[in-house]
Design a protein around this motif. Structure first.
Motif, mmCIF file in Angstrom:
data_model
loop_
_atom_site.group_PDB
_atom_site.id
_atom_site.type_symbol
_atom_site.label_atom_id
_atom_site.label_comp_id
_atom_site.label_asym_id
_atom_site.label_seq_id
_atom_site.Cartn_x
_atom_site.Cartn_y
_atom_site.Cartn_z
ATOM 1 N N ALA A 40 59.718 45.691 20.534
ATOM 2 C CA ALA A 40 60.986 46.156 21.116
ATOM 3 C C ALA A 40 60.660 47.063 22.293
ATOM 4 N N PRO A 41 61.578 47.234 23.237
ATOM 5 C CA PRO A 41 61.282 47.982 24.470
ATOM 6 C C PRO A 41 60.667 49.366 24.285
ATOM 7 N N ARG A 42 61.221 50.185 23.416
ATOM 8 C CA ARG A 42 60.664 51.530 23.231
ATOM 9 C C ARG A 42 59.238 51.471 22.694
ATOM 10 N N GLU A 43 59.034 50.597 21.716
ATOM 11 C CA GLU A 43 57.688 50.433 21.159
ATOM 12 C C GLU A 43 56.747 49.861 22.212
ATOM 13 N N ALA A 44 57.245 48.948 23.030
ATOM 14 C CA ALA A 44 56.421 48.315 24.064
ATOM 15 C C ALA A 44 55.938 49.341 25.084
ATOM 16 N N VAL A 45 56.821 50.224 25.532
ATOM 17 C CA VAL A 45 56.433 51.221 26.526
ATOM 18 C C VAL A 45 55.418 52.197 25.923
ATOM 19 N N ALA A 46 55.638 52.609 24.691
ATOM 20 C CA ALA A 46 54.670 53.488 24.027
ATOM 21 C C ALA A 46 53.320 52.770 23.874
ATOM 22 N N ALA A 47 53.355 51.488 23.547
ATOM 23 C CA ALA A 47 52.119 50.710 23.406
ATOM 24 C C ALA A 47 51.406 50.558 24.753
ATOM 25 N N LEU A 48 52.179 50.466 25.839
ATOM 26 C CA LEU A 48 51.572 50.393 27.173
ATOM 27 C C LEU A 48 50.820 51.676 27.502
ATOM 28 N N VAL A 49 51.413 52.812 27.151
ATOM 29 C CA VAL A 49 50.754 54.106 27.390
ATOM 30 C C VAL A 49 49.425 54.146 26.636
ATOM 31 N N ARG A 50 49.456 53.762 25.383
ATOM 32 C CA ARG A 50 48.231 53.769 24.566
ATOM 33 C C ARG A 50 47.204 52.796 25.131
ATOM 34 N N ALA A 51 47.647 51.604 25.504
ATOM 35 C CA ALA A 51 46.731 50.599 26.042
ATOM 36 C C ALA A 51 46.047 51.093 27.307
ATOM 37 N N GLN A 52 46.803 51.768 28.174
ATOM 38 C CA GLN A 52 46.214 52.265 29.413
ATOM 39 C C GLN A 52 45.194 53.370 29.122
ATOM 40 N N LEU A 53 45.513 54.280 28.219
ATOM 41 C CA LEU A 53 44.567 55.337 27.862
ATOM 42 C C LEU A 53 43.282 54.755 27.277
ATOM 43 N N GLU A 54 43.419 53.794 26.389
ATOM 44 C CA GLU A 54 42.237 53.179 25.777
ATOM 45 C C GLU A 54 41.408 52.425 26.814
ATOM 46 N N TYR A 55 42.090 51.716 27.705
ATOM 47 C CA TYR A 55 41.381 50.982 28.755
ATOM 48 C C TYR A 55 40.578 51.950 29.629
ATOM 49 N N ILE A 56 41.204 53.041 30.047
ATOM 50 C CA ILE A 56 40.538 53.978 30.945
ATOM 51 C C ILE A 56 39.421 54.715 30.218
ATOM 52 N N GLN A 57 39.595 54.962 28.945
ATOM 53 C CA GLN A 57 38.522 55.565 28.159
ATOM 54 C C GLN A 57 37.312 54.621 28.120
ATOM 55 N N ARG A 58 37.577 53.329 27.990
ATOM 56 C CA ARG A 58 36.526 52.314 27.921
ATOM 57 C C ARG A 58 35.900 52.042 29.292
ATOM 58 N N TYR A 59 36.710 52.062 30.345
ATOM 59 C CA TYR A 59 36.249 51.698 31.689
ATOM 60 C C TYR A 59 36.512 52.831 32.676
ATOM 61 N N ARG A 60 36.034 53.996 32.361
ATOM 62 C CA ARG A 60 36.314 55.184 33.166
ATOM 63 C C ARG A 60 35.859 55.024 34.618
ATOM 64 N N SER A 61 34.658 54.519 34.832
ATOM 65 C CA SER A 61 34.154 54.378 36.201
ATOM 66 C C SER A 61 35.042 53.437 37.008
ATOM 67 N N PHE A 62 35.489 52.357 36.373
ATOM 68 C CA PHE A 62 36.366 51.431 37.092
ATOM 69 C C PHE A 62 37.693 52.109 37.420
ATOM 70 N N LEU B 134 54.867 55.183 35.934
ATOM 71 C CA LEU B 134 54.198 55.151 34.636
ATOM 72 C C LEU B 134 52.744 54.720 34.789
ATOM 73 N N PHE B 135 52.511 53.714 35.615
ATOM 74 C CA PHE B 135 51.152 53.239 35.878
ATOM 75 C C PHE B 135 50.317 54.366 36.502
ATOM 76 N N GLY B 136 50.854 54.998 37.536
ATOM 77 C CA GLY B 136 50.126 56.048 38.233
ATOM 78 C C GLY B 136 49.886 57.280 37.396
ATOM 79 N N VAL B 137 50.917 57.719 36.687
ATOM 80 C CA VAL B 137 50.785 58.901 35.829
ATOM 81 C C VAL B 137 49.750 58.638 34.740
ATOM 82 N N GLY B 138 49.809 57.472 34.136
ATOM 83 C CA GLY B 138 48.834 57.132 33.095
ATOM 84 C C GLY B 138 47.412 57.162 33.620
ATOM 85 N N LEU B 139 47.215 56.623 34.804
ATOM 86 C CA LEU B 139 45.886 56.592 35.421
ATOM 87 C C LEU B 139 45.376 58.002 35.704
ATOM 88 N N VAL B 140 46.202 58.815 36.324
ATOM 89 C CA VAL B 140 45.788 60.173 36.691
ATOM 90 C C VAL B 140 45.591 61.048 35.451
#
Length: 198
Positions: free
Chosen positions: A82-104, A160-166
């Motif tokens: 559902a939309p609310r869960e999806a947006v929260a899941a996107l935040v988590r996915a971005q954090l996990e991705y950046i944790q895994r691929y910090r240099s990128f 959301l994309f930019g804030v998550g990245l920074v």
């Protein structure tokens, strides 16, 4: 036999990607040489040129590869939610991705704002693909009434994309001992203020 060769080539290309990302994040694109990339990857210089016709081509493929992985993570995060869960899941996915691929992620952040690069158009298109996934989740929330009807979906998705990245890079560089769950909660507090995620 062909499977083994394909697997070896894929492994070599992955080492080249990782080496190029680390070096370019450390010293910049211009200062990074093909010799540096080959040495870091543990391969001959000719191997770099066998896989990529130039340093610029390697970098462009690197962007495709890295942003493609992030976009795939975003798509998996929203699937069936559902939309609310999806947006929260996107935040988590971005954090996990950046944790895994910090240099990128560091490299991506620095390159997104440069306008004089040969790959700028490619990066713009790749960024748009990732943001499209976020925008679709936000639009679904607007359509369902879960999010504010006046939400500027495209701008909110970019934000959301930019804030998550920074936020993720700030966390990993300046507060690396902080738990990912704490960072996620803090970021969701910011997001909740605008799109009303519970």
């Amino acid at each position: 036999m062909a499977d083994g060769r394909n697997r070896r080539r894929a492994n070599t290309r992955q080492r080249l990607y990782e080496s190029a990302v680390e070096l370019i994040a450390e010293q910049g694109f211009t200062a990074t040489t093909v010799d540096d990339i080959a040495e870091r990857a543990g391969v001959a210089k000719g191997t770099v040129y066998y896989n990529f016709p130039s340093k610029t081509a390697l970098f462009e493929e690197l962007l495709r590869h890295g942003v493609g992985l992030l976009t795939a993570d975003f798509r998996a995060a929203v699937a069936g939610r559902a939309p609310r869960e999806a947006v929260a899941a996107l935040v988590r996915a971005q954090l996990e991705y950046i944790q895994r691929y910090r240099s990128f992620a560091q490299l991506l952040l620095s390159e997104m704002w440069r306008t004089n690069r040969e790959w700028q158009q490619t990066l713009r298109l790749l960024r748009a693909e990732a943001i499209d996934v976020i925008a679709a989740a936000l639009q679904a929330g607007v359509d369902s009434g879960d999010f504010a009807a006046d939400l500027d979906v495209r701008l909110a998705a970019s934000a959301l994309f930019g804030v998550g990245l920074v936020v993720a890079l700030d966390w990993l560089m300046f507060q690396p001992d902080r738990d990912i769950d704490d960072v996620e909660r803090a970021l969701l507090t910011i997001v909740r203020a605008r799109v009303a995620i519970d």
